[in-house]
Scaffold this active site. Sequence first.
Site, mmCIF file in Angstrom:
data_model
loop_
_atom_site.group_PDB
_atom_site.id
_atom_site.type_symbol
_atom_site.label_atom_id
_atom_site.label_comp_id
_atom_site.label_asym_id
_atom_site.label_seq_id
_atom_site.Cartn_x
_atom_site.Cartn_y
_atom_site.Cartn_z
ATOM 1 N N ASP A 34 7.825 2.544 12.782
ATOM 2 C CA ASP A 34 7.529 3.617 11.818
ATOM 3 C C ASP A 34 8.707 4.589 11.835
ATOM 4 O O ASP A 34 9.458 4.636 12.813
ATOM 5 C CB ASP A 34 6.225 4.345 12.185
ATOM 6 C CG ASP A 34 5.572 5.016 10.976
ATOM 7 O OD1 ASP A 34 4.552 4.506 10.476
ATOM 8 O OD2 ASP A 34 6.103 6.063 10.526
ATOM 9 N N ARG A 83 -3.033 5.907 -1.503
ATOM 10 C CA ARG A 83 -3.638 6.735 -2.555
ATOM 11 C C ARG A 83 -4.509 7.840 -1.973
ATOM 12 O O ARG A 83 -5.105 7.681 -0.922
ATOM 13 C CB ARG A 83 -4.537 5.870 -3.427
ATOM 14 C CG ARG A 83 -3.795 5.028 -4.385
ATOM 15 C CD ARG A 83 -4.734 4.482 -5.432
ATOM 16 N NE ARG A 83 -5.547 3.370 -4.994
ATOM 17 C CZ ARG A 83 -6.525 2.837 -5.729
ATOM 18 N NH1 ARG A 83 -6.833 3.364 -6.890
ATOM 19 N NH2 ARG A 83 -7.201 1.805 -5.290
ATOM 20 N N ARG A 89 -2.831 3.375 -8.154
ATOM 21 C CA ARG A 89 -1.812 2.751 -7.302
ATOM 22 C C ARG A 89 -0.421 2.993 -7.885
ATOM 23 O O ARG A 89 0.545 3.157 -7.167
ATOM 24 C CB ARG A 89 -2.069 1.248 -7.184
ATOM 25 C CG ARG A 89 -3.355 0.912 -6.452
ATOM 26 C CD ARG A 89 -3.591 -0.587 -6.415
ATOM 27 N NE ARG A 89 -4.825 -0.935 -5.729
ATOM 28 C CZ ARG A 89 -6.000 -1.090 -6.328
ATOM 29 N NH1 ARG A 89 -6.112 -0.917 -7.618
ATOM 30 N NH2 ARG A 89 -7.067 -1.414 -5.623
ATOM 31 N N HIS A 176 -2.697 -6.630 -8.621
ATOM 32 C CA HIS A 176 -3.623 -5.880 -7.790
ATOM 33 C C HIS A 176 -3.785 -4.481 -8.371
ATOM 34 O O HIS A 176 -3.252 -3.503 -7.886
ATOM 35 C CB HIS A 176 -3.070 -5.799 -6.358
ATOM 36 C CG HIS A 176 -3.968 -5.031 -5.433
ATOM 37 N ND1 HIS A 176 -5.246 -5.431 -5.142
ATOM 38 C CD2 HIS A 176 -3.759 -3.900 -4.727
ATOM 39 C CE1 HIS A 176 -5.775 -4.563 -4.288
ATOM 40 N NE2 HIS A 176 -4.899 -3.630 -4.030
#
Length: 319
Positions: A34, A83, A89, A176
Amino acid sequence: MARKKIALIGAGNIGGTLAHLAAQKELGDVVLFDIVEGVPQGKALDLQQCGPVEGFDAKVTGTNDYKDIAGADVIIVTAGVPRKPGMSRDDLLGINLKVMKAVGEGIKANAPDAFVICITNPLDAMVWALREFSGLPHNKVVGMAGVLDSARFSTFLAEEFGVSVRDVSSFVLGGHGDTMVPVAEYSTIKGIPIPDLIKLGRSTQERIDAIVKRTAVGGGEIVGLLGTSAFYAPAASAIAMAESYLGDQKRILPSAAYVDGKYGLDGLYVGVPVVIGAGGVEEIVEITLDDTAKAGLQVSIDAVKELLVACKGIDPSLA
Ligand code: A3D
């Protein structure tokens, strides 16, 4: 045989859940990456300490350095932002496109032989951008969405028919987004197609239509309740794809894959059934669609194409 290596780019809600599942299933040693310092290291240490309780032999480490993903067999990407209620999205496009650039370059420099599964939204555009930035072969970069969308469809169908989810097989195609296409004709309860069950009086077209609609906005339903995106089922879905690759299982899994030639497409990432095995995406499975599903798929494809135009507008290197 040396243990496999699973690198997870993004150590947030999905990343942490992925790390736990990958370690529990002993898919290999896990590296959590990360950009935020401390988070991947902290989560990794916490997860490593699950080992003695759960009895798994997998090393879990955290890092902020791309060098540590070197030699990864599988990479699952969740880096970016999710989100919040009220967002679509597509609202994530600008910020997550920049993240895909950094991630793609990190993968290209350190783990070019990996099988890469992208989860970051808006999925169909982000998996395309990640492939472009990483330069990996198209069959080694795939997006996770269809497994999750089908799992949502199957959950609702199992509830409707009062049967075990294990006896439900369902099918979702397309991008998607809210334009995804859950296909009732190819969805079955123990092999019996849903339209046949409607004829037998086990449900009604209206109830199935409502389930199809609920599936298409299934992610938003959870965002509304939770305040952020779903993470347990998305993680479980990507792990199923990783297992199919690592074990050369050749499962047919609906995935956002690069389609060039089939479904009338000339080089676009969109949700279709694919075979995942040791060769990555080994086959795009083309199925015959009725006119309604065809029209629905076209709407979904057009929505994905619009996102790609937006990506190219933001980052001219993609044009
Ligand atoms: P979250 O818990 O916020 O985790 C995202 C992580 O990415 C955070 O820890 C960030 O610090 C990290 N990050 C941000 N920028 C970078 C960077 N440049 N490099 C490395 N790490 C970075 O989000 P989440 O885990 O809930 O969701 C992750 C993504 O998955 C979001 O884009 C969601 O919209 C998406 N998502 C997709 C699905 C699909 O079915 C496709 C489902 C659910 C969520």
